[in-house]
Each structure stands twice: as structure tokens, then as C-alpha cells.
Design a protein around this motif. Structure first.
Motif, PDB file in Angstrom:
ATOM      1  N   ARG A  51      47.762  37.946  46.599  1.00  0.00           N
ATOM      2  CA  ARG A  51      47.036  37.382  45.454  1.00  0.00           C
ATOM      3  C   ARG A  51      45.529  37.592  45.604  1.00  0.00           C
ATOM      4  N   ASP A  63      50.229  30.298  41.909  1.00  0.00           N
ATOM      5  CA  ASP A  63      49.097  30.977  41.281  1.00  0.00           C
ATOM      6  C   ASP A  63      48.000  29.978  40.919  1.00  0.00           C
ATOM      7  N   ALA A  64      48.400  28.827  40.370  1.00  0.00           N
ATOM      8  CA  ALA A  64      47.426  27.802  39.994  1.00  0.00           C
ATOM      9  C   ALA A  64      46.748  27.210  41.225  1.00  0.00           C
ATOM     10  N   HIS A  89      45.336  36.328  32.594  1.00  0.00           N
ATOM     11  CA  HIS A  89      46.253  35.950  33.677  1.00  0.00           C
ATOM     12  C   HIS A  89      45.718  36.652  34.921  1.00  0.00           C
ATOM     13  N   VAL A 145      45.702  36.147  38.260  1.00  0.00           N
ATOM     14  CA  VAL A 145      46.537  36.462  39.414  1.00  0.00           C
ATOM     15  C   VAL A 145      47.508  37.590  39.068  1.00  0.00           C
ATOM     16  N   GLN A 146      48.145  37.498  37.903  1.00  0.00           N
ATOM     17  CA  GLN A 146      49.072  38.553  37.479  1.00  0.00           C
ATOM     18  C   GLN A 146      48.349  39.888  37.340  1.00  0.00           C
ATOM     19  N   THR A 179      41.375  31.485  33.127  1.00  0.00           N
ATOM     20  CA  THR A 179      42.616  32.063  33.630  1.00  0.00           C
ATOM     21  C   THR A 179      43.776  31.103  33.418  1.00  0.00           C
ATOM     22  N   GLU A 216      47.284  29.992  34.517  1.00  0.00           N
ATOM     23  CA  GLU A 216      48.096  30.109  35.721  1.00  0.00           C
ATOM     24  C   GLU A 216      49.098  28.962  35.829  1.00  0.00           C
ATOM     25  N   LEU A 262      40.216  27.227  35.268  1.00  0.00           N
ATOM     26  CA  LEU A 262      41.679  27.228  35.285  1.00  0.00           C
ATOM     27  C   LEU A 262      42.242  26.446  34.113  1.00  0.00           C
ATOM     28  N   PHE A 322      55.219  31.699  35.054  1.00  0.00           N
ATOM     29  CA  PHE A 322      54.420  32.295  36.118  1.00  0.00           C
ATOM     30  C   PHE A 322      54.804  31.600  37.437  1.00  0.00           C
ATOM     31  N   TYR A 344      45.756  25.150  33.539  1.00  0.00           N
ATOM     32  CA  TYR A 344      46.981  24.956  34.300  1.00  0.00           C
ATOM     33  C   TYR A 344      48.144  24.770  33.325  1.00  0.00           C
TER      34      TYR A 344
END
Length: 526
Positions: free
Chosen positions: A201, A233-234, A70, A72-73, A222, A224, A250, A229, A252
Motif C-alpha cells: 500500500r 485501506d482506511a 481511491h 490506495v486502490q 480519498t 477508503e 479521508l 474495498f 471513511y
């Protein structure tokens, strides 16, 4: 004779190819592997070499993957109140109170990585306790596995939480205590993440990638977007992925196939939660949680019919699907949906995935193999929680905890295992993952070092349909590699996680080098 960009010599080059070849030199041209060989057979082969790197016997491996992050997290958690070392409610409140004195009045205080099993009281702080610790700030605390949230009154007011959602703990007056699981926690997470800017971010993701480079990582999947979430972020990853020095793919976490088409993705899902986690007692398990009076079985977040419809639609659109399933009940739900989709529309080689797959039965393992599923595992989970007396044993009981994460059975059944961290549940650190798979607390479930290394190289390339360009050292594959101080196959198995990453290279470009490591190199011409 050829002109080269780079020539690596005097190295132990573990190819990770089908025959587990080991080479001593590798030549690189146009960012790709040009040739490989043993001894000094490179001599006289090349007319000009821009850079010769003498590695003095060090080990070279294909650049590592981490196939469940994850990002972004992980990045956002570089800012906030780190609660991973908290051991009591008092300590949590002290840390939050300290932050309230440093952060401007009215701004959100985020606490992250709280593991309630480490807390003396074995619970999260209540709304009223957090009110006293930070009366002029909204406070949001998230558990390390994202499945539980704790908020104060100011933060709760900001969310406009529907009080009929599942997962709201209540007091004797039927008012929210302030901690939430399941759908209620996901709702709160989504609302709180909306208050964070794209500048935050970007700053966080850059820090996360810097740390990944130090661990030899050149490719990341990742997870996202989605309900737990945030959609931003995505979209942030899609907008910026070409700016990063490593490959970012990604996944998604959406049910909207039109969004997938809009972003021109060939995959969907990631952490689409079919169930939760052992720590929050939300993973769906048939044996029930042994540390509760009612032995509750956790939670399923979808009906079988709902999941079947989604999986069938994505499958017939030739999308690789990835689902989160930890407990055997959730794993059963995932397998049934994949079986239904394949029976309705037979399509070969979509390489659907199940993330985690921690408490699978022998029958479920067999069916996953028959479906050709890729299983994405997190070996460090066993290192952290799988030891005698650990969280798995506490939650599941000693007998059931003996059945978690049978990597040996999965590989022997012909399943492709891909290695990951689920960062920032655990750190992006493939060598720690290799170490944990080789030194499994249940020794009969352990892998060999080569098997474990392949989870983070060629197997992960396969999981991404990239085995023809990455994941092993073969002619015309990308020159993505990591230089290690020692050989993970040769050192004592208990020391694998201590091996230093000396350098990380992406398509022939050095993108990280340890400050204490110097290549013995020179520019030569013949």
C-alpha cells in the motif's frame, strides 16, 4: 517594510476569488499569501526577499483538488496486470499467462482496469478460461469501475464466497461461471485486498502521489474502507496521512459512527454505493438498459428505510455525508434520505454530498439545490463514454444518454460542483477534467473555463469546509499553487488538456518541478 520568503512576479495569477481577479505578482510569508498586486507595484514594498521567482508570463492557479480518489486502490494498481488496452478474451488470457511465468507459484495475479465494452466478446473471462491461463496461481481481475470481478478456481476457493449472494453469474449446472457483480463482487474484492500488505500500500500510494504532484494537485479526498474495498485501506491512510507531501482527507466508507468518532473525522461515506455503474449495468435507472432483452433497471444496494436510518444518525451527529448515486433511481433514494434527515433535524451548512449524480432529472436537480448539496462530478467520464456511439449510448439508448451529466443545468440551478477523477477509473489530472467540462459532448451542457477551473479549486475547498484557507488566492490563505505553461482561460478550448504543469507548490515549498522548467529567479535585498 516586510521580509518575505518568496515573491512571484511577471505572472498571470488567476485568483479564483469571488470577483475573478487576475494579478501579476504574489508575495508569500510563513507559507501563506501575504499580498497580491498588478504590474510592478511590488517594487519598494519589501526590505528583503529570500527568493524571487520571475515566471516570464506563465499562469498561476491555486493548487488543484481532486475530491474523489481511491488512493490506495490507485497505488496498488501500479503493480499488477494492466488490462485497459485489452480488446479480446484471448488478449486477456495471454497477459495473465505471461504474468504467471514471472510471478512465483501460488502468488496472487491481479488484473485491473478491464473495460468489457472494449472486449470483442463483450464479456469477462470465465473461471475455467483463467484456470487454463494460470493453473498454479490464484487470479483476480477487476473492472475499471470496481463493480465486476472475475476469478479462477484457486482465487474463488480463497474467498469462501457465500453462494446465496446477489451477483453470481452461473453456468448450466448452476455453478459459478467466474465473474461477479454487485454484492458478490464486493465480497470478492474485500477478500482479495486482504492478501495485500501495508508495504505494498505504501509503495503504491507514494507512486500515486508522485503522479498527482505532476498534475498540480495539492489536496485529495480519498474514499477508503467499507464493504467493496477494505478496512485496512482506511486505517492505513489514517496512520500515514501526515507523511505525505499533500493534504489527504479521508472519507471513511463505513456505517459505524463509533469508528468515525475514534478517528475524529467530520465526514462519513464517500463511495457508499447506493447503486453500481452504467458499464456493468448495475446503476439503478428507471428507463432500463437498452442493450438487454429484459431492459433490467440495475441494482439498489439498500432499502430506503436502511439508508434513512443511517443518514439520519450521521446527520444529527453533524457529520458531512457522502453517497454514491449514478442512476435516477439511486439519486431519488439519496435525496429522500437527505430530505428525511433535514426534516427530522434541521441543521444548516453540513454540505452533504452526492458523488456522480449522472442521470438526474430536473426535479432531482431542483431538490438537490434546495438541500444545499455539493455534487461531486467526474467530467472525464463524458469524454471517455459520452460521445456518440459510446458506452453511455450503448447501455442507455441514444435518448437517455443525451441526459447524462448536465453540468450547465447544475451550476445554473445554484449547485456547487466539485471536480474529481474517481481515480483510478480515470487518471488524477484536473486539467483533463477542466478540458472535459468545457468540451462536453453535449455542448449545451458545457462550462466556461473559469467555471470548470473553480470545480477543482474554490468549489472543492468549499466542499471540504476549507474555503477560508485554500482554493483561491487571497491574503492569509495557504500558498498552495500550480504553475502552468499556458492560461486555460486564454488558449483554444480544445488544447486545455495539453497544457504542461511546470511546478507544484505547497505552502510556499516547491514539491514538484518539471525537469525542463527553470524559474528565472535570484536572491535580492533592498
Amino acid at each position: 517594510m516586510e521580509n518575505l520568503e518568496m515573491l512571484i512576479i511577471n505572472a498571470e495569477i488567476l485568483s479564483m476569488d469571488r470577483n475573478d481577479n487576475v494579478f501579476n505578482w504574489m508575495s508569500i510569508k510563513d507559507g501563506k499569501v501575504f499580498d497580491l498586486g498588478k504590474g510592478d507595484s511590488y517594487k519598494g514594498k519589501y526590505s528583503e526577499v529570500t527568493e524571487v521567482l520571475d515566471l516570464d508570463g506563465k499562469t498561476v492557479l491555486p493548487g488543484f483538488y481532486d475530491t474523489h480518489v481511491h488512493l490506495v486502490q490507485t497505488g496498488l494498481n501500479y503493480e499488477g496486470v494492466d488490462l485497459r488496452n485489452a480488446d479480446s478474451i484471448e488478449m486477456i488470457l495471454d497477459l495473465i499467462s505471461k504474468a504467471s511465468k514471472e510471478i512465483p507459484k501460488g502468488e496472487l495475479i491481479r488484473g485491473y482496469h478491464l473495460d468489457v465494452t472494449n472486449i470483442k466478446e463483450k464479456r469477462f473471462p470465465t473461471r475455467k478460461e483463467l484456470d487454463k491461463a494460470a493453473p498454479t496461481h490464484p487470479v483476480w481481475i477487476n473492472s475499471f469501475e470496481f463493480h465486476t470481478s472475475s476469478v479462477n478456481t484457486l482465487a474463488l476457493t480463497m474467498t469462501n464466497l457465500p453462494y446465496n449472494l446477489d451477483g453470481i453469474a452461473r453456468d448450466e449446472r448452476n455453478l459459478p461461471l467466474g465473474y461477479f457483480t454487485g454484492k458478490a463482487s464486493a465480497f470478492i474484492r474485500n477478500k482479495m485486498l486482504n492478501y495485500l500488505t501495508d508495504e505494498m500500500r505504501m509503495n503504491g500510494v507514494k507512486k500515486a502521489i508522485e503522479q498527482a504532484l505532476k498534475k498540480g494537485v495539492t489536496s485529495i479526498n480519498t474514499m477508503e474502507g467499507g464493504f467493496t474495498f477494505h478496512e485496512r485501506d482506511a486505517s492505513f491512510i489514517m496512520k500515514n496521512m501526515d507523511l505525505f507531501p499533500i493534504d489527504i482527507k479521508l472519507f471513511y466508507q463505513t456505517f459505524d459512527l463509533n469508528k468515525i468518532k475514534e478517528y475524529d473525522l467530520n465526514c462519513i461515506g464517500g463511495d457508499i454505493f447506493l447503486d453500481g455503474a452504467f458499464s456493468s449495468r448495475t446503476a439503478a435507472i428507471s428507463t432500463g438498459y437498452r442493450d438487454t432483452k429484459d431492459k433490467n433497471q440495475g441494482s439498489l444496494y439498500f432499502k430506503q428505510s436502511e439508508l434513512n436510518y443511517f443518514v439520519k444518525e450521521a446527520h444529527k451527529n453533524h457529520l458531512q455525508i457522502s453517497l454514491h448515486a449514478i442512476g435516477d433511481i439511486a439519486i431519488e433514494q439519496a435525496l429522500k434520505s437527505y430530505e428525511e434527515a433535514q426534516n427530522s433535524y434541521y441543521i444548516e451548512n453540513l454540505r452533504h454530498r452526492i458523488e456522480h449524480f449522472e442521470l438526474a432529472t430536473e426535479d432531482q436537480i431542483k431538490r438537490a439545490a434546495e438541500l444545499g448539496l455539493v455534487i461531486v462530478v467526474q467530467p472525464v467520464f463524458e469524454k471517455k463514454w459520452g460521445n456518440p456511439g459510446g458506452m453511455y449510448e450503448t447501455r442507455l439508448g441514444k435518448d437517455v444518454a443525451q441526459k447524462t451529466n448536465n453540468f450547465r443545468k447544475l451550476i445554473d440551478s445554484g449547485i456547487v460542483l466539485s471536480g474529481s477523477s474517481d481515480s483510478d477509473i480515470t487518471e488524477i489530472n484536473p486539467l483533463e477534467g477542466v478540458h472535459s467540462a468545457v468540451n462536453h459532448p453535449k455542448s449545451e451542457y458545457s462550462l466556461t473555463p473559469i467555471e470548470a477551473l473553480k470545480m477543482y479549486t474554490i468549489n472543492s475547498a468549499y466542499a471540504n469546509f476549507e474555503e477560508h484557507i485554500k482554493g483561491s488566492f487571497e491574503k492569509n490563505k495557504y500558498a498552495d499553487f500550480v504553475v502552468l505553461e499556458d492560461n486555460p482561460v486564454a488558449v483554444d478550448s480544445n488544447k486545455i488538456e495539453d497544457i504542461k504543469v511546470c511546478a507544484t507548490v505547497k505552502q510556499g515549498n516547491i514539491i514538484y518541478i518539471d525537469e525542463n522548467f527553470k524559474f528565472r529567479g535570484e536572491v535580492i535585498e533592498e
